[in-house]
Design an enzyme around this catalytic site. Sequence first.
Site, PDB file in Angstrom:
ATOM      1  N   HIS A 101       0.867  -1.179   0.000  1.00  0.00           N
ATOM      2  CA  HIS A 101       0.000   0.000   0.000  1.00  0.00           C
ATOM      3  C   HIS A 101       0.905   1.231   0.000  1.00  0.00           C
ATOM      4  O   HIS A 101       2.039   1.175   0.485  1.00  0.00           O
ATOM      5  CB  HIS A 101      -0.868   0.075   1.261  1.00  0.00           C
ATOM      6  N   ASP A 104       2.331   2.038   3.360  1.00  0.00           N
ATOM      7  CA  ASP A 104       3.261   1.042   3.899  1.00  0.00           C
ATOM      8  C   ASP A 104       4.700   1.477   3.656  1.00  0.00           C
ATOM      9  O   ASP A 104       5.567   1.286   4.507  1.00  0.00           O
ATOM     10  CB  ASP A 104       3.082  -0.321   3.221  1.00  0.00           C
ATOM     11  N   GLU A 232     -10.643  -6.670  -4.697  1.00  0.00           N
ATOM     12  CA  GLU A 232     -10.501  -7.759  -3.726  1.00  0.00           C
ATOM     13  C   GLU A 232     -11.777  -7.883  -2.899  1.00  0.00           C
ATOM     14  O   GLU A 232     -12.073  -7.012  -2.081  1.00  0.00           O
ATOM     15  CB  GLU A 232      -9.303  -7.497  -2.817  1.00  0.00           C
ATOM     16  N   GLU A 268      -8.891 -13.568  -1.766  1.00  0.00           N
ATOM     17  CA  GLU A 268      -8.172 -13.938  -0.549  1.00  0.00           C
ATOM     18  C   GLU A 268      -8.873 -15.107   0.124  1.00  0.00           C
ATOM     19  O   GLU A 268     -10.091 -15.098   0.296  1.00  0.00           O
ATOM     20  CB  GLU A 268      -8.077 -12.768   0.424  1.00  0.00           C
ATOM     21  N   HIS A 271     -10.959 -14.244   3.227  1.00  0.00           N
ATOM     22  CA  HIS A 271     -12.152 -13.471   2.881  1.00  0.00           C
ATOM     23  C   HIS A 271     -13.252 -14.397   2.358  1.00  0.00           C
ATOM     24  O   HIS A 271     -14.439 -14.171   2.605  1.00  0.00           O
ATOM     25  CB  HIS A 271     -11.825 -12.414   1.836  1.00  0.00           C
ATOM     26  N   ASP A 296      -4.606 -13.804  -2.885  1.00  0.00           N
ATOM     27  CA  ASP A 296      -3.958 -13.557  -1.598  1.00  0.00           C
ATOM     28  C   ASP A 296      -3.940 -14.879  -0.846  1.00  0.00           C
ATOM     29  O   ASP A 296      -4.978 -15.355  -0.372  1.00  0.00           O
ATOM     30  CB  ASP A 296      -4.716 -12.500  -0.788  1.00  0.00           C
ATOM     31  N   ASP A 307     -10.813 -12.156  10.314  1.00  0.00           N
ATOM     32  CA  ASP A 307      -9.730 -12.327   9.349  1.00  0.00           C
ATOM     33  C   ASP A 307      -8.408 -12.506  10.094  1.00  0.00           C
ATOM     34  O   ASP A 307      -7.815 -11.536  10.560  1.00  0.00           O
ATOM     35  CB  ASP A 307      -9.692 -11.072   8.464  1.00  0.00           C
ATOM     36  N   ASP A 309      -5.575 -14.045   8.838  1.00  0.00           N
ATOM     37  CA  ASP A 309      -4.418 -13.903   7.934  1.00  0.00           C
ATOM     38  C   ASP A 309      -3.250 -14.808   8.325  1.00  0.00           C
ATOM     39  O   ASP A 309      -2.100 -14.366   8.395  1.00  0.00           O
ATOM     40  CB  ASP A 309      -3.952 -12.446   7.891  1.00  0.00           C
ATOM     41  N   ASP A 339      -0.701 -12.605   1.902  1.00  0.00           N
ATOM     42  CA  ASP A 339      -1.315 -11.615   2.797  1.00  0.00           C
ATOM     43  C   ASP A 339      -1.406 -12.288   4.161  1.00  0.00           C
ATOM     44  O   ASP A 339      -2.471 -12.698   4.612  1.00  0.00           O
ATOM     45  CB  ASP A 339      -2.690 -11.213   2.273  1.00  0.00           C
TER      46      ASP A 339
END
Length: 439
Positions: A101, A104, A232, A268, A271, A296, A307, A309, A339
Amino acid sequence: MSEFFKTVPVVKYEGADSSNPFAFKHYDANKMLMGKTMAEHLRVAVCYWHTFCWQGSDVFGANTFDRPWSKAASEMEAAKLKTDAAFEFFTKLGVPYYSFHDVDVSPEGRSIKEYINNFAQMVDVLQAKQEATGIKLLWGTANAFSNPRYMSGAASNPNPEIFAYAATQVFHAMNATKALKGENYVLWGGREGYETLLNTDLKRERAQLGRFMQMVVEHKYKIGFEGTLLIEPKPAEPTKHQYDYDTATVYGFLKEFGLEKEIKVNIEANHATLAGHSFHHEIATACSLGILGSVDANQGDAQLGWDTDQFPTSVEEYTLVTYEILKSGGFKTGGYMFDTKLRRQSMDLEDLFHGHIGAMDTLALSLERAVKMIEDEKLANIVDQRYAKWNDSLGADILAGKHTLQDLAEYAEKNNIDPQPVSGRQEMLENMVNGYIFK
């Protein structure tokens, strides 16, 4: 330049019998499968945000990580140190791609002008790092969800000036992605949704979001960006309900605004399960609609409703997903992007390597098994046989629009048809797939 991962050697493939925790047991980048190397099939990428930005905090507790690249005299100096750490990590791990991003890699600053200036400087830094290492950008994106200004959405916000602020971020993030030769640009609407319908105009917000995406497509062509645009999907979190709920919802949205040939999806795993689907379902749906762009790669926790991850460890799940991707021709501009984030108790820098090494081995095993399934054609042949009658005259004419309901009613009565059900053989197929996975 500082070395951040001094205790970790360059990670190499050593085979399944290796006991080296800093070696791949199954990921052999140069192994040939179906005419491509393993690296070319998987197109692995590491994310910037969880790996180098997140400090281990959660909603109940403060940071647990003590990252050396965060200790600097200024935000810009810290951003540059973070870049040093990131590219050292990418190089030692041996991944071909990364993703980020805007905020980031660059401090947001105290004004929109500071944001623009900081980001421009950091794009130059990233460009130099890419040229020095050969690491490439899989995709870039803009964070239009973390800042409090976006608490009521970005493109779907009631205030058009916030819409304009988000547009500014996407404008610069798209330009940066093009400058860095990124292969995709991702749009995730983390705040594009609602908390309550009592203060929400659904039609208006959908129209705003549709116009925003049309502007993104227009800008892609204006700047000559040759990569793929990706949305996404996610059903909720942080909002109660997000407008990009799942793949089917996104496809309907794209059709409404004439964007179905311009934007694909970035699926993802976690998700998908939050939306009440299997990861396999979402990938298969995207492939069937011709809109799968990238993935992802992660996994959730079946006992938790949010989530998480986590790093992917399920060869069973990823074999089926990779099988669907290979069936549809494999990745074009996308890839498997991790991710993923460490657990808060995994505090050591070495843990970053352990998580990614295990995840890459999971993908490698899954790819090998999916390739075997493709090459044997047993599953594909069974599916073809199941629908074979649709290739006969009756089925083909129905799909070609040559029959009406009345025609079919007359046909059924005239021929006194009495079609009988046929076993779907689900259990046999599950056994067959297990034979590939656990062989």
